[in-house]
Design a protein around this motif. Structure first.
Motif: not given
Length: 132
Positions: A33-34, A36-38, A40-44
Motif C-alpha cells: 500500500d505504501a 502504491h501511494r508513493m 501516486g496511485m492512491g491507496p491500494l
C-alpha cells in the motif's frame, strides 16, 4: 567480450532483476500500500483478489528470472528457447502497453513498462542471432 558472453551477461542481468520480484511477493500488504501511494496511485485497493494478483504476478516474474538464469547456463542447448523468450517479451510488451493505457495507469508507467519489455525482447533476439 564475445557476443556469446554478452548474451549470457544480458540474460543473467535481466534474470536477476526479474528474480528480485520474489521480495515483492513476500511484502506485507501495508508495504504494498505504501509503495502504491508513493507511486501516486492512491491507496491500494483491498480484497483477496488484489493480494492474489500482486503476489502471484511478482512470483511469476521471479520464476522468469530463474528461467533466464537456467537458459544462460547453456545457450547453445537452449538457443531456440532463448529466441522464444525474446519473442515472448515482444508480445508481452504489446499486451502490457495496451493494458496500461486501458487501465489508465500513470503516463510514466505506460511509457516504461511495455516499451522496456519490448527492448529486452529485441535485445535478446539480436544477441541470440549473433551467437548462432
Amino acid at each position: 567480450m564475445t557476443q556469446r558472453h554478452r548474451l549470457i551477461f544480458f540474460l543473467r542481468i535481466t534474470g536477476t532483476v526479474a528474480g528480485s520480484a520474489v521480495f515483492c511477493a513476500m511484502l506485507p500488504m501495508p508495504a504494498m500500500d505504501a509503495i502504491h501511494r508513493m507511486l501516486g496511485m492512491g491507496p491500494l485497493p483491498t480484497g483477496p483478489i488484489v493480494e492474489y494478483l500482486a503476489r502471484s504476478t511478482s512470483f511469476a516474474y521471479a520464476l522468469l528470472g530463474a528461467l533466464l538464469w537456467t537458459v544462460s547456463m547453456d545457450i547453445a542447448r537452449y538457443h531456440a528457447l532463448i529466441r522464444g523468450i525474446g519473442y515472448s517479451f515482444l508480445a508481452l510488451s504489446l499486451f502490457l502497453l495496451g493494458t496500461d493505457i486501458h487501465a489508465q495507469l500513470p503516463v510514466f508507467w505506460q511509457v516504461a513498462e511495455g516499451p522496456i519489455n519490448g527492448l529486452l525482447g529485441l535485445a535478446i533476439l539480436i544477441l541470440a542471432r549473433q551467437t548462432r
